[in-house]
Design a protein around this motif. Structure first.
Motif, PDB file in Angstrom:
ATOM      1  N   TYR A   1       5.976   6.721 -12.380  1.00 62.74           N
ATOM      2  CA  TYR A   1       4.558   6.172 -12.147  1.00 62.74           C
ATOM      3  C   TYR A   1       3.950   6.700 -11.039  1.00 62.74           C
ATOM      4  O   TYR A   1       4.663   7.046  -9.954  1.00 62.74           O
ATOM      5  CB  TYR A   1       4.456   4.421 -11.763  1.00 62.74           C
ATOM      6  CG  TYR A   1       5.273   3.718 -12.958  1.00 62.74           C
ATOM      7  CD1 TYR A   1       4.458   3.494 -14.190  1.00 62.74           C
ATOM      8  CD2 TYR A   1       6.497   3.471 -12.795  1.00 62.74           C
ATOM      9  CE1 TYR A   1       5.047   2.608 -14.963  1.00 62.74           C
ATOM     10  CE2 TYR A   1       7.036   2.819 -13.910  1.00 62.74           C
ATOM     11  CZ  TYR A   1       6.265   2.204 -15.086  1.00 62.74           C
ATOM     12  OH  TYR A   1       6.968   1.573 -16.227  1.00 62.74           O
ATOM     13  N   LEU A   2       2.524   7.305 -10.983  1.00 61.97           N
ATOM     14  CA  LEU A   2       1.754   7.971  -9.798  1.00 61.97           C
ATOM     15  C   LEU A   2       0.705   7.063  -9.473  1.00 61.97           C
ATOM     16  O   LEU A   2      -0.060   6.403 -10.282  1.00 61.97           O
ATOM     17  CB  LEU A   2       1.340   9.271 -10.291  1.00 61.97           C
ATOM     18  CG  LEU A   2       2.547  10.161 -10.780  1.00 61.97           C
ATOM     19  CD1 LEU A   2       1.801  11.393 -11.361  1.00 61.97           C
ATOM     20  CD2 LEU A   2       3.537  10.341  -9.690  1.00 61.97           C
ATOM     21  N   LEU A   3       0.815   6.629  -8.111  1.00 58.13           N
ATOM     22  CA  LEU A   3      -0.548   5.897  -7.615  1.00 58.13           C
ATOM     23  C   LEU A   3      -1.727   6.845  -7.945  1.00 58.13           C
ATOM     24  O   LEU A   3      -1.651   7.987  -7.519  1.00 58.13           O
ATOM     25  CB  LEU A   3      -0.206   5.538  -6.271  1.00 58.13           C
ATOM     26  CG  LEU A   3      -0.828   5.033  -5.393  1.00 58.13           C
ATOM     27  CD1 LEU A   3      -1.336   3.501  -5.850  1.00 58.13           C
ATOM     28  CD2 LEU A   3      -0.741   4.537  -3.913  1.00 58.13           C
ATOM     29  N   ASP A   4      -2.645   6.210  -8.602  1.00 60.82           N
ATOM     30  CA  ASP A   4      -4.017   6.868  -8.665  1.00 60.82           C
ATOM     31  C   ASP A   4      -4.639   7.040  -7.353  1.00 60.82           C
ATOM     32  O   ASP A   4      -5.435   6.378  -7.106  1.00 60.82           O
ATOM     33  CB  ASP A   4      -4.881   6.393  -9.803  1.00 60.82           C
ATOM     34  CG  ASP A   4      -5.797   7.278 -10.328  1.00 60.82           C
ATOM     35  OD1 ASP A   4      -6.171   8.284  -9.428  1.00 60.82           O
ATOM     36  OD2 ASP A   4      -6.391   7.002 -11.303  1.00 60.82           O
TER      37      ASP A   4
ATOM     38  N   VAL B   1      -1.532   1.444 -15.499  1.00 59.73           N
ATOM     39  CA  VAL B   1      -0.605   0.120 -15.543  1.00 59.73           C
ATOM     40  C   VAL B   1      -0.472  -0.614 -14.156  1.00 59.73           C
ATOM     41  O   VAL B   1      -0.638  -0.021 -13.130  1.00 59.73           O
ATOM     42  CB  VAL B   1       1.046   0.669 -15.982  1.00 59.73           C
ATOM     43  CG1 VAL B   1       0.963   1.224 -17.283  1.00 59.73           C
ATOM     44  CG2 VAL B   1       1.221   1.562 -14.751  1.00 59.73           C
ATOM     45  N   SER B   2      -0.107  -1.927 -14.178  1.00 54.71           N
ATOM     46  CA  SER B   2       0.026  -2.488 -12.755  1.00 54.71           C
ATOM     47  C   SER B   2       1.628  -2.889 -12.668  1.00 54.71           C
ATOM     48  O   SER B   2       2.312  -3.216 -13.754  1.00 54.71           O
ATOM     49  CB  SER B   2      -0.819  -3.853 -12.949  1.00 54.71           C
ATOM     50  OG  SER B   2      -0.127  -4.622 -14.151  1.00 54.71           O
ATOM     51  N   LEU B   3       1.909  -2.275 -11.546  1.00 54.38           N
ATOM     52  CA  LEU B   3       3.418  -2.539 -11.073  1.00 54.38           C
ATOM     53  C   LEU B   3       3.608  -3.693 -10.230  1.00 54.38           C
ATOM     54  O   LEU B   3       2.723  -3.744  -9.237  1.00 54.38           O
ATOM     55  CB  LEU B   3       3.946  -1.417 -10.484  1.00 54.38           C
ATOM     56  CG  LEU B   3       4.137   0.023 -11.448  1.00 54.38           C
ATOM     57  CD1 LEU B   3       4.989   0.976 -10.300  1.00 54.38           C
ATOM     58  CD2 LEU B   3       5.175  -0.451 -12.412  1.00 54.38           C
ATOM     59  N   ASP B   4       4.743  -4.327 -10.426  1.00 50.75           N
ATOM     60  CA  ASP B   4       5.135  -5.437  -9.587  1.00 50.75           C
ATOM     61  C   ASP B   4       5.997  -4.901  -8.355  1.00 50.75           C
ATOM     62  O   ASP B   4       6.985  -5.327  -7.963  1.00 50.75           O
ATOM     63  CB  ASP B   4       5.776  -6.438 -10.150  1.00 50.75           C
ATOM     64  CG  ASP B   4       5.992  -7.730  -9.447  1.00 50.75           C
ATOM     65  OD1 ASP B   4       5.246  -8.002  -8.585  1.00 50.75           O
ATOM     66  OD2 ASP B   4       6.997  -8.502  -9.777  1.00 50.75           O
ATOM     67  N   ILE B   5       5.008  -4.153  -7.479  1.00 49.31           N
ATOM     68  CA  ILE B   5       5.448  -3.745  -6.054  1.00 49.31           C
ATOM     69  C   ILE B   5       4.406  -3.705  -5.073  1.00 49.31           C
ATOM     70  O   ILE B   5       3.390  -3.468  -5.316  1.00 49.31           O
ATOM     71  CB  ILE B   5       5.981  -2.143  -6.272  1.00 49.31           C
ATOM     72  CG1 ILE B   5       4.958  -1.065  -6.715  1.00 49.31           C
ATOM     73  CG2 ILE B   5       7.161  -1.864  -7.217  1.00 49.31           C
ATOM     74  CD1 ILE B   5       5.274   0.184  -6.219  1.00 49.31           C
ATOM     75  N   ALA B   6       4.959  -3.776  -3.854  1.00 50.08           N
ATOM     76  CA  ALA B   6       3.940  -3.761  -2.817  1.00 50.08           C
ATOM     77  C   ALA B   6       3.507  -2.248  -2.736  1.00 50.08           C
ATOM     78  O   ALA B   6       4.357  -1.382  -2.326  1.00 50.08           O
ATOM     79  CB  ALA B   6       4.263  -4.133  -1.553  1.00 50.08           C
ATOM     80  N   VAL B   7       1.915  -1.872  -2.768  1.00 51.49           N
ATOM     81  CA  VAL B   7       1.730  -0.700  -2.687  1.00 51.49           C
ATOM     82  C   VAL B   7       1.618  -0.277  -1.017  1.00 51.49           C
ATOM     83  O   VAL B   7       1.232  -0.881  -0.277  1.00 51.49           O
ATOM     84  CB  VAL B   7       0.120  -0.638  -3.175  1.00 51.49           C
ATOM     85  CG1 VAL B   7      -0.263   0.732  -2.747  1.00 51.49           C
ATOM     86  CG2 VAL B   7       0.430  -0.383  -4.845  1.00 51.49           C
ATOM     87  N   SER B   8       1.955   0.716  -0.767  1.00 58.83           N
ATOM     88  CA  SER B   8       2.105   1.589   0.509  1.00 58.83           C
ATOM     89  C   SER B   8       1.620   2.826   0.475  1.00 58.83           C
ATOM     90  O   SER B   8       1.708   3.394  -0.620  1.00 58.83           O
ATOM     91  CB  SER B   8       3.371   1.263   1.229  1.00 58.83           C
ATOM     92  OG  SER B   8       4.199   2.088   0.939  1.00 58.83           O
ATOM     93  N   ALA B   9       1.798   3.581   1.689  1.00 55.18           N
ATOM     94  CA  ALA B   9       1.612   5.173   1.624  1.00 55.18           C
ATOM     95  C   ALA B   9       2.900   5.637   1.065  1.00 55.18           C
ATOM     96  O   ALA B   9       2.815   7.119   0.774  1.00 55.18           O
ATOM     97  CB  ALA B   9       1.355   5.460   3.091  1.00 55.18           C
ATOM     98  N   ASP B  10       3.901   5.110   1.089  1.00 53.00           N
ATOM     99  CA  ASP B  10       5.438   5.621   0.546  1.00 53.00           C
ATOM    100  C   ASP B  10       5.451   5.362  -1.014  1.00 53.00           C
ATOM    101  O   ASP B  10       6.422   5.674  -1.391  1.00 53.00           O
ATOM    102  CB  ASP B  10       6.340   4.895   1.388  1.00 53.00           C
ATOM    103  CG  ASP B  10       6.528   5.391   2.815  1.00 53.00           C
ATOM    104  OD1 ASP B  10       5.711   6.511   3.017  1.00 53.00           O
ATOM    105  OD2 ASP B  10       7.117   5.349   3.567  1.00 53.00           O
ATOM    106  N   SER B  11       4.264   4.728  -1.675  1.00 50.37           N
ATOM    107  CA  SER B  11       4.705   4.659  -3.039  1.00 50.37           C
ATOM    108  C   SER B  11       3.774   5.458  -3.899  1.00 50.37           C
ATOM    109  O   SER B  11       3.168   4.969  -4.983  1.00 50.37           O
ATOM    110  CB  SER B  11       4.504   3.317  -3.278  1.00 50.37           C
ATOM    111  OG  SER B  11       3.236   2.540  -2.899  1.00 50.37           O
ATOM    112  N   ALA B  12       3.342   6.744  -3.407  1.00 48.15           N
ATOM    113  CA  ALA B  12       2.737   7.547  -4.248  1.00 48.15           C
ATOM    114  C   ALA B  12       3.209   8.122  -5.327  1.00 48.15           C
ATOM    115  O   ALA B  12       2.623   8.124  -6.472  1.00 48.15           O
ATOM    116  CB  ALA B  12       2.206   8.748  -3.550  1.00 48.15           C
ATOM    117  N   ILE B  13       4.607   8.030  -5.555  1.00 43.83           N
ATOM    118  CA  ILE B  13       5.316   8.513  -6.710  1.00 43.83           C
ATOM    119  C   ILE B  13       6.541   7.473  -6.644  1.00 43.83           C
ATOM    120  O   ILE B  13       7.430   7.190  -5.894  1.00 43.83           O
ATOM    121  CB  ILE B  13       6.135   9.819  -6.365  1.00 43.83           C
ATOM    122  CG1 ILE B  13       5.179  10.979  -5.916  1.00 43.83           C
ATOM    123  CG2 ILE B  13       6.839  10.209  -7.600  1.00 43.83           C
ATOM    124  CD1 ILE B  13       5.587  12.384  -5.468  1.00 43.83           C
TER     125      ILE B  13
END
Ligand code: MRU
Length: 366
Positions: free
Chosen positions: A36-39, A16-28
């Protein structure tokens, strides 16, 4: 980019695509009552989330390494139990507690070494025993959110305690990924490195590539580069030569399980790194929350070490590199004896030269 060495690896979950800025803190990410889990199998090439709709999906994501790193596995399991309570209570408001046993079991079978998984299951089991039947899913999910929040806060403390040990400026070597991606955020080993770098105590990080999943090359280097912390990737086998060349003050790693005597299970290769460090007068710092210390496991000899598919080492980027008849030995963790560890750093402080008495005293303290 796929992790080299993982030829049989397949994406079998819903992206899925999430409307958030991906960072090292968005694994979970827990958002709008969904998990949602960052793959992490796809980083750094693609930033894609997997939605886990039930506890089986969470267990599958842990097993398949979508989410990895001991604290992150524990936090994901806590959310998984929240999803299980939601489903079980909805379908059977009278007997939901009994059927949960199967869900605990499903999670417990996902991966064997990281004790944070079993810590989270035990914690949630106790929490569930303490509540009544009024809207249990909301309360259990709130507890998972709290575990997630506490882990982030604990990592900040680990970072500060660990940084205090490092008389810099120096270079350090880290192994695997014990960063924000492996935790609720900030990281354990990388939490120490982030804090120490901010204080001018670390000027260069060497990230072991970490065969065969390349957590160092793919994840640690990605995290540090995003924070503008100088990082160079080295082949795992280059680490002793880098120590011999001078200027490396510390090896800083995380842990999957710390036995009661201070022996440390961490990503395969940590033991060799610690042996080389002792030879070269480089000190070894293990950064981990107290949930990684397992007082029930007397020594490293009793820590279950996960063995994964031989293909992970017999293949490279999906191509077989060894002759057809050849097999492989693929333990994905090893045990570093306590005597090779200079300090264990937790959210409560520092255990110098760990031994059974010092660990017990540390765990007994507030
Ligand atoms: O197989 P992985 O990627 O789950 O292994 C992770 C590690 O070995 C980490 O060093 C450990 O879990 C600590 S993470 C803060």
């Amino acid at each position: 980019m796929l992790p080299p060495g993982v030829g049989q690896w397949r994406l079998s979950m819903q992206e899925v695509s999430l409307d958030i800025a991906v960072s090292a803190d968005s694994a979970i990410v827990w958002q709008d009552e969904r998990l949602y889990l960052l793959d992490q199998r796809l980083l750094p090439g693609r930033e894609v989330f997997i939605e886990c709709t039930d506890v089986q999906g969470v267990a599958q994501a842990i097993r398949a390494m979508v989410v990895r790193g001991a604290p992150a596995i524990g936090i994901s399991a806590a959310y998984g139990i929240g999803l299980a309570v939601r489903a079980r209570h909805l379908s059977d408001p009278l007997h939901w507690r009994e059927v949960l046993e199967a869900d605990y079991q499903t999670l417990a079978e996902a991966r064997p070494t990281a004790v944070n998984l079993f810590w989270a299951i035990a914690h949630m089991r106790r929490f569930i025993a303490s509540i009544d039947d009024t809207d249990p899913a909301a309360r259990v999910l709130a507890e998972a959110i709290e575990i997630h929040r506490c882990d982030r806060a604990d990592n900040r403390r680990i970072g500060e305690f660990g940084a205090g040990l490092i008389e810099g400026p120096t270079a350090v070597i880290t192994h695997c990924n014990a960063g924000g991606l492996a935790t609720g955020g900030w990281g354990t080993a990388l939490g120490v490195i982030r804090s120490a770098h901010a204080q001018g105590r670390i000027h260069q990080v060497y990230a072991d590539e970490t065969r065969p999943w390349l957590q160092g090359a793919r994840l640690t280097a990605w995290e540090l580069a995003r924070d503008a912390i100088p990082v160079k990737v080295i082949a795992d086998s280059a680490a002793p030569a880098r120590m011999a060349a001078g200027g490396v003050g510390w090896v800083i790693v995380g842990a999957d399980r710390i036995a009661a005597n201070g022996d440390v299970a961490n990503k395969i290769g940590t033991y060799g790194l610690a042996v080389a460090a002792r030879h070269h007068g480089v000190r070894v710092l293990v950064a981990a929350p107290t949930s990684t210390i397992d007082p029930e496991t007397p020594s490293g000899a009793e820590i279950p070490i996960e063995q994964r598919s031989a293909d992970e080492v017999l293949q490279y980027a999906g191509q077989r590199i060894a002759a057809d008849a050849v097999d492989a030995w693929n333990p994905v963790f090893d045990v570093t004896p306590a005597e090779l560890v200079d300090a264990i750093v937790t959210e409560r402080g520092v255990i110098e030269k760990p031994n059974p008495a010092r660990l017990a005293e540390h765990l007994a303290g507030e």
